[in-house]
Motif scaffolding. Sequence first.
Motif, PDB file in Angstrom:
ATOM      1  N   ASN A 136       0.875  -1.210   0.040  1.00 45.65           N
ATOM      2  CA  ASN A 136      -0.151   0.141  -0.066  1.00 45.65           C
ATOM      3  C   ASN A 136       0.706   1.302  -0.050  1.00 45.65           C
ATOM      4  O   ASN A 136       0.665   2.119   0.743  1.00 45.65           O
ATOM      5  CB  ASN A 136      -1.002  -0.090   1.242  1.00 45.65           C
ATOM      6  CG  ASN A 136      -1.981   1.251   1.160  1.00 45.65           C
ATOM      7  OD1 ASN A 136      -2.436   1.462  -0.007  1.00 45.65           O
ATOM      8  ND2 ASN A 136      -2.398   1.567   2.424  1.00 45.65           N
ATOM      9  N   PHE A 137       1.747   1.311  -0.788  1.00 44.40           N
ATOM     10  CA  PHE A 137       2.613   2.545  -1.328  1.00 44.40           C
ATOM     11  C   PHE A 137       2.012   2.951  -2.545  1.00 44.40           C
ATOM     12  O   PHE A 137       2.057   2.244  -3.586  1.00 44.40           O
ATOM     13  CB  PHE A 137       4.048   2.025  -1.408  1.00 44.40           C
ATOM     14  CG  PHE A 137       4.885   2.022  -0.223  1.00 44.40           C
ATOM     15  CD1 PHE A 137       5.822   2.709   0.226  1.00 44.40           C
ATOM     16  CD2 PHE A 137       4.812   1.018   0.769  1.00 44.40           C
ATOM     17  CE1 PHE A 137       6.702   3.024   1.459  1.00 44.40           C
ATOM     18  CE2 PHE A 137       5.239   0.920   1.925  1.00 44.40           C
ATOM     19  CZ  PHE A 137       6.286   1.797   2.258  1.00 44.40           C
ATOM     20  N   ASN A 138       1.424   4.130  -2.517  1.00 43.88           N
ATOM     21  CA  ASN A 138       0.528   4.554  -3.730  1.00 43.88           C
ATOM     22  C   ASN A 138       0.854   5.621  -4.330  1.00 43.88           C
ATOM     23  O   ASN A 138       0.170   6.479  -5.215  1.00 43.88           O
ATOM     24  CB  ASN A 138      -0.836   4.332  -3.838  1.00 43.88           C
ATOM     25  CG  ASN A 138      -1.391   4.813  -2.214  1.00 43.88           C
ATOM     26  OD1 ASN A 138      -1.031   5.932  -1.785  1.00 43.88           O
ATOM     27  ND2 ASN A 138      -1.950   4.007  -1.427  1.00 43.88           N
ATOM     28  N   ALA A 139       1.861   6.612  -3.909  1.00 47.65           N
ATOM     29  CA  ALA A 139       2.362   8.077  -4.325  1.00 47.65           C
ATOM     30  C   ALA A 139       3.767   8.074  -4.026  1.00 47.65           C
ATOM     31  O   ALA A 139       4.306   7.747  -2.744  1.00 47.65           O
ATOM     32  CB  ALA A 139       1.501   8.989  -3.852  1.00 47.65           C
ATOM     33  N   ALA A 140       4.656   8.722  -4.947  1.00 46.44           N
ATOM     34  CA  ALA A 140       6.001   9.088  -4.697  1.00 46.44           C
ATOM     35  C   ALA A 140       6.697   7.763  -4.060  1.00 46.44           C
ATOM     36  O   ALA A 140       7.362   7.902  -2.988  1.00 46.44           O
ATOM     37  CB  ALA A 140       6.091  10.105  -3.795  1.00 46.44           C
ATOM     38  N   ILE A 141       6.427   6.720  -4.813  1.00 40.96           N
ATOM     39  CA  ILE A 141       7.072   5.280  -4.270  1.00 40.96           C
ATOM     40  C   ILE A 141       8.485   5.518  -4.320  1.00 40.96           C
ATOM     41  O   ILE A 141       9.359   5.351  -5.307  1.00 40.96           O
ATOM     42  CB  ILE A 141       6.486   4.335  -5.127  1.00 40.96           C
ATOM     43  CG1 ILE A 141       4.946   4.135  -5.099  1.00 40.96           C
ATOM     44  CG2 ILE A 141       6.965   2.898  -4.695  1.00 40.96           C
ATOM     45  CD1 ILE A 141       4.109   3.362  -6.214  1.00 40.96           C
ATOM     46  N   PRO A 142       9.119   5.023  -2.899  1.00 44.33           N
ATOM     47  CA  PRO A 142      10.616   4.705  -2.973  1.00 44.33           C
ATOM     48  C   PRO A 142      10.928   3.998  -3.831  1.00 44.33           C
ATOM     49  O   PRO A 142      10.482   2.509  -3.845  1.00 44.33           O
ATOM     50  CB  PRO A 142      10.876   4.527  -1.396  1.00 44.33           C
ATOM     51  CG  PRO A 142       9.397   5.042  -0.950  1.00 44.33           C
ATOM     52  CD  PRO A 142       8.411   4.794  -1.680  1.00 44.33           C
ATOM     53  N   ALA A 143      12.206   3.716  -4.502  1.00 41.34           N
ATOM     54  CA  ALA A 143      12.571   2.804  -5.221  1.00 41.34           C
ATOM     55  C   ALA A 143      12.961   1.713  -4.368  1.00 41.34           C
ATOM     56  O   ALA A 143      12.971   0.366  -4.787  1.00 41.34           O
ATOM     57  CB  ALA A 143      14.026   3.483  -6.132  1.00 41.34           C
ATOM     58  N   GLY A 144      13.383   1.838  -3.254  1.00 41.00           N
ATOM     59  CA  GLY A 144      13.779   0.863  -2.182  1.00 41.00           C
ATOM     60  C   GLY A 144      12.660  -0.348  -1.907  1.00 41.00           C
ATOM     61  O   GLY A 144      13.183  -1.381  -1.677  1.00 41.00           O
ATOM     62  N   ILE A 145      11.743   0.124  -2.188  1.00 41.24           N
ATOM     63  CA  ILE A 145      10.460  -0.810  -1.731  1.00 41.24           C
ATOM     64  C   ILE A 145      10.261  -2.040  -2.914  1.00 41.24           C
ATOM     65  O   ILE A 145       9.916  -3.208  -2.746  1.00 41.24           O
ATOM     66  CB  ILE A 145       9.175  -0.162  -1.489  1.00 41.24           C
ATOM     67  CG1 ILE A 145       8.195  -1.368  -1.157  1.00 41.24           C
ATOM     68  CG2 ILE A 145       8.614   0.669  -2.662  1.00 41.24           C
ATOM     69  CD1 ILE A 145       8.374  -1.927   0.344  1.00 41.24           C
TER      70      ILE A 145
END
Length: 348
Positions: A136-145
């Motif tokens: 549930n990361f849905n905006a400005a998603i970090p590359a690390g995830i």
Amino acid sequence: MPLRQRDQAAVPITMADVAKRCGLSQPAVSQALSGKGRLNAETRARVVSIARDLGYLPNVSARATRSGHLGCVGLLQSTAGWRSLLPSPLLDGIHDALAERDMHLVVAKLADEDLARAAFVPRILRERLADGLIVNFNAAIPAGIRRLIREHGVPAAWLNVRQEYDCVHPDDLGATAIAVRRLVELGHRRIAFADYSHASEPGDAHYSVVDRRAGYQQAMIAAGLTPRLLVERNPVREDQRIAFTRAWLGAADRPTAVVTYGNTIALPILIAAASAGLSVPRDLSVISFSDLDARHLGLELDVMVVPCQAMGRAAVDMLFARARPRRGHPAQAIACAYVPGGSTAPPA
């Protein structure tokens, strides 16, 4: 854990103890407790009752070792709340779909500063604590995830993002077109789209910012009408939104209808219209986007309801679909429902 005495040492009650008390085999007891097999209802109820009286609890670790499954899904959230919005209907959908599979949910919150470190691996991945992940990361998603999920090979379904594979999201493009067509059918020709929360160039904002504007513009052009975006170069500050609204409401060619990005934009429009002596819907029709039917918010407002519960269910279904294509499951766009609330009417 309930214990019994054996050679002066306390040990857990086992399935063998339950089987001995019931006078049944261990496989029969296992079937009775799991709800499987062909045991009759009376025998099953007797086994469950005896197991409860003895204080038997299943050994989840042993079951996982035998089956290779943990019976658990992990929900990955950001510590930055705006990046991982979790409306209650969305959580309900995830929970209910897992409960039907006799599975449970664990939540892991990840910080940006940790995800930026190449050596960082959260415990849920480091110790493989889940059979799959709902991200549930849905905006400005970090590359690390994305890197972590790719490197650990855990099945994952993404929520509320638009990508080619392994995601479920609302059909924002189609929903805005439905709203415009509704207003056109009522006879409106001067229909605007208002978004005070995002800049005219949205950058890395949530994909819905672009899709809702695009759906509006496409529907307007298809109807032979001129689009009018009520969007500023920078987001309109909350304390300036009513004044900003009154300015365009006072224009000679003001819109007779408006579609808004969300309720935080619809509310100042309703207030500004009332303070300007305009009646909704007689003088101004309004349709907004919302996670809930607006009546739950005490508003008489037509809304395109974001299908949160259906998205939660779809994400779980996607995780456990029997055949998983090599590149992943195609993205699934779920339709929003139009719910009338008394804020639209033909133009005066």
